[in-house]
Design an enzyme around this catalytic site. Structure first.
Site, PDB file in Angstrom:
ATOM      1  N   ASP A  22       0.839  -1.209   0.000  1.00 29.89           N
ATOM      2  CA  ASP A  22       0.000   0.000   0.000  1.00 29.89           C
ATOM      3  C   ASP A  22       0.870   1.252   0.000  1.00 29.89           C
ATOM      4  OD1 ASP A  22      -3.104  -0.736   0.947  1.00 29.89           O
ATOM      5  OD2 ASP A  22      -1.616  -2.197   1.580  1.00 29.89           O
ATOM      6  N   GLU A  66      -5.257   7.404   0.210  1.00 28.26           N
ATOM      7  CA  GLU A  66      -5.705   6.715   1.427  1.00 28.26           C
ATOM      8  C   GLU A  66      -4.636   6.672   2.506  1.00 28.26           C
ATOM      9  OE1 GLU A  66      -7.938   2.632   2.858  1.00 28.26           O
ATOM     10  OE2 GLU A  66      -6.920   2.655   0.931  1.00 28.26           O
ATOM     11  N   ASP A  68      -6.461   5.179  -4.383  1.00 24.81           N
ATOM     12  CA  ASP A  68      -6.415   4.057  -3.447  1.00 24.81           C
ATOM     13  C   ASP A  68      -5.309   3.149  -3.937  1.00 24.81           C
ATOM     14  OD1 ASP A  68      -6.759   1.952  -1.727  1.00 24.81           O
ATOM     15  OD2 ASP A  68      -8.947   2.030  -1.782  1.00 24.81           O
ATOM     16  N   ILE A  74      -4.023   0.378  -2.879  1.00 23.63           N
ATOM     17  CA  ILE A  74      -4.512  -1.006  -2.952  1.00 23.63           C
ATOM     18  C   ILE A  74      -5.920  -1.020  -2.389  1.00 23.63           C
ATOM     19  CG2 ILE A  74      -4.337  -3.359  -2.080  1.00 23.63           C
ATOM     20  CD1 ILE A  74      -1.417  -3.248  -2.206  1.00 23.63           C
ATOM     21  N   ASP A  75      -6.885  -1.153  -3.266  1.00 22.90           N
ATOM     22  CA  ASP A  75      -8.273  -1.280  -2.852  1.00 22.90           C
ATOM     23  C   ASP A  75      -8.582  -2.772  -2.760  1.00 22.90           C
ATOM     24  OD1 ASP A  75     -10.926  -0.554  -2.292  1.00 22.90           O
ATOM     25  OD2 ASP A  75     -11.488  -0.884  -4.384  1.00 22.90           O
ATOM     26  N   THR A 105      -7.403  -4.712   0.297  1.00 18.04           N
ATOM     27  CA  THR A 105      -6.171  -5.239   0.890  1.00 18.04           C
ATOM     28  C   THR A 105      -6.338  -6.682   1.362  1.00 18.04           C
ATOM     29  OG1 THR A 105      -5.614  -2.999   1.617  1.00 18.04           O
ATOM     30  CG2 THR A 105      -4.376  -4.801   2.604  1.00 18.04           C
ATOM     31  N   HIS A 150     -18.777  -5.268   4.354  1.00 22.81           N
ATOM     32  CA  HIS A 150     -18.824  -4.242   3.312  1.00 22.81           C
ATOM     33  C   HIS A 150     -20.234  -4.071   2.755  1.00 22.81           C
ATOM     34  CE1 HIS A 150     -14.240  -4.644   2.372  1.00 22.81           C
ATOM     35  NE2 HIS A 150     -14.497  -4.151   3.567  1.00 22.81           N
ATOM     36  N   ASP A 201     -12.482   5.021  -3.023  1.00 12.92           N
ATOM     37  CA  ASP A 201     -13.011   3.665  -3.155  1.00 12.92           C
ATOM     38  C   ASP A 201     -13.974   3.510  -4.335  1.00 12.92           C
ATOM     39  OD1 ASP A 201     -11.690   2.474  -0.985  1.00 12.92           O
ATOM     40  OD2 ASP A 201     -13.155   3.268   0.429  1.00 12.92           O
TER      41      ASP A 201
END
Length: 319
Positions: A44, A67, A120, A122-123, A125, A209, A265
């Site tokens: 990240d 982020e 982002d 790494i969206d 993770t 989520h 995101d």
């Protein structure tokens, strides 16, 4: 063409970050923990450093709303992790120093302005750590509208090819998918058929989520009967944009009803779907606000569709 330079720099930066992320993933590290307890890896930080550096070299006046933040990396407890990040970044940028990397990461601490990038690094993770789906998501926002979006999805399945796809969109110019294995760039469109037996719903693997039960119920209520596709990250936007799914929902979880989504995101994925002919809104039909705040304070929930079934979904939710 408008935004051609921005598009090419965003693609190049995303591909460089892609290389770092995949190198890290060859030897999955133990996840570090941010203050908010979500997992984060050296990838990240390294990804954000590489992309912010690339943007600053060409667009020095453009803020980046990212982020990650490097504050924790500067503590003695994180010295070993900083050394690992530096090692990976140096495989891409050989003369990079730890001090430079910290500065590059913190270039992602910009503010929402008339023109800015959101990132982002790494969206997804958790998907990254599981050797599953994740996305490197970068978008340019200008005058309140997403103008360029790039999503690097190293694990995205590509028919008859090794996994890996880059989704690219420029406002008014359509969406394309670049197959990493061949470099071929293919125009993509959402699925236009009305045969509900062949339409699919794509949802998150992580139960936290969204409201999973309600999302499944809405999909069934509008006639989607095929088994749902589950994947992490903004790769779900790629599935809708390329016609692999017709609907993606992210409704507020009952456990966190007041949660508001972060712009990084969704911004890159949203323009990819819209330029592929689809539609993106919140659960009340309002356009997503990417231009006022890093969090979409005036929006609740996300609906991403092929456009054809968007109003029926809104009708079900309004009931």
């Amino acid at each position: 063409m408008f935004y051609e330079k921005e598009k090419q720099i965003a693609i190049a930066a995303t591909l460089s970050a892609w290389k770092l992320c995949e190198r890290v993933r060859e030897n999955i590290p133990q996840a570090m923990e941010k203050i908010d307890k979500s997992p984060v890896t050296v990838a990240d930080y390294g990804s954000q450093a590489i992309i912010c550096k690339a943007l600053a070299e060409v667009f020095p006046n453009d803020p980046v709303v990212g982020e990650e933040d490097a504050t924790e990396l500067q503590t003695p407890e994180m010295a070993e992790n900083l050394a690992k990040i530096t090692q990976y970044v140096q495989e891409i940028i050989p003369d990079a120093t730890s001090e430079q990397i910290i500065n590059w990461i913190n270039q992602g601490n910009g503010k929402v302005e008339k023109r800015f990038w959101t990132l982002d690094p790494i969206d997804g993770t958790k998907g990254f750590l599981r050797q599953d789906q994740y996305a490197i998501a970068l978008a340019l926002i200008e005058d309140g509208e997403v103008k360029v979006g790039v999503m690097g999805c190293p694990a995205y399945p590509v028919e008859n090819h090794q996994a890996g796809a880059l989704f690219v969109a420029v406002r008014g110019q359509g969406s394309t998918m670049i197959i990493l294995a061949t470099g071929e760039e293919i125009p993509i469109q959402v699925v236009a058929e009305n045969d509900m037996e062949n339409l699919r719903f794509v949802g998150s693997i992580e139960a936290s989520h969204g409201d999973i039960d309600r999302q499944d119920a809405v999909a069934k209520a509008v006639g989607i009967v095929a088994p749902a596709v589950k994947m992490d990250s903004q790769a779900k936007y790629g599935a809708v944009a390329s016609g692999k799914a017709a609907l993606y929902l992210r409704l507020p979880s009952p456990k966190t009803p007041n949660y508001r989504e972060n712009i990084w995101d969704h911004a890159a994925g949203a323009i990819v779907v819209e330029e592929a002919g689809g539609r993106v809104s919140d659960m009340f039909g309002k356009p997503l606000d990417f231009a006022s705040n890093p969090k979409m304070l005036e929006n609740r929930g996300i609906i991403v569709s092929n456009g054809i079934i968007h109003d029926p979904v809104l009708a079900v939710l309004n009931e």
